[in-house]
Enzyme design. Sequence first.
Site, PDB file in Angstrom:
ATOM      1  CB  THR A  47     -39.202  16.179   5.882  1.00  0.00           C
ATOM      2  OG1 THR A  47     -40.467  16.722   6.269  1.00  0.00           O
ATOM      3  CG2 THR A  47     -39.413  15.066   4.867  1.00  0.00           C
ATOM      4  CB  CYS A  48     -33.808  16.446   6.147  1.00  0.00           C
ATOM      5  SG  CYS A  48     -34.361  17.712   4.977  1.00  0.00           S
ATOM      6  CB  SER A  49     -33.808  14.657  10.979  1.00  0.00           C
ATOM      7  OG  SER A  49     -32.750  15.565  10.785  1.00  0.00           O
TER       8      SER A  49
END
Length: 160
Positions: A47-49
């Site tokens: 999700t961060c990337s």
Amino acid sequence: MPINVGDRIPEVTLKRLREGLETIDTHALFDGRKAVLFAVPGAFTPTCSARHLPGYVEHFEDFRNRGIEVFCMAVNDPFVMQAWAKSQSVPDGLQMLSDGNGDFTRALGLEMDASASGMGTRSRRFALYIENGVVRAAYIEQPGQFEVSGAEHVLAHLPA
């Protein structure tokens, strides 16, 4: 207890890579400016990337046009943060901060136990709008969520 609106940012040192490894004090980093600090559980994580960092890259100029500096932080080492920034085409002005030992995350009261995923203690996903070292708005996600700390949501809800 998590940091609240009206609280001063705690004084802790972080690391960043620019022309070498730098240690920077959070008061020096946030005093005298408007800033959004967003944190992710980990560089290179799904999700961060795929969503969190890319939103801030996409809307970076929107923040800058409002006179707001943007900082991304994770409980990762500064070399990982630099590699992640390169892989995500992060613009030069979007600063990637390393809270390698989680000291700042703990001082903010926003740590989480990600041991079940083999990641140890990490930061919860959040965004803080900071003016002159004081939190003016806090967008703190519930575990496993990505609803309020993204760039579009923060831009739409910044205090006037």
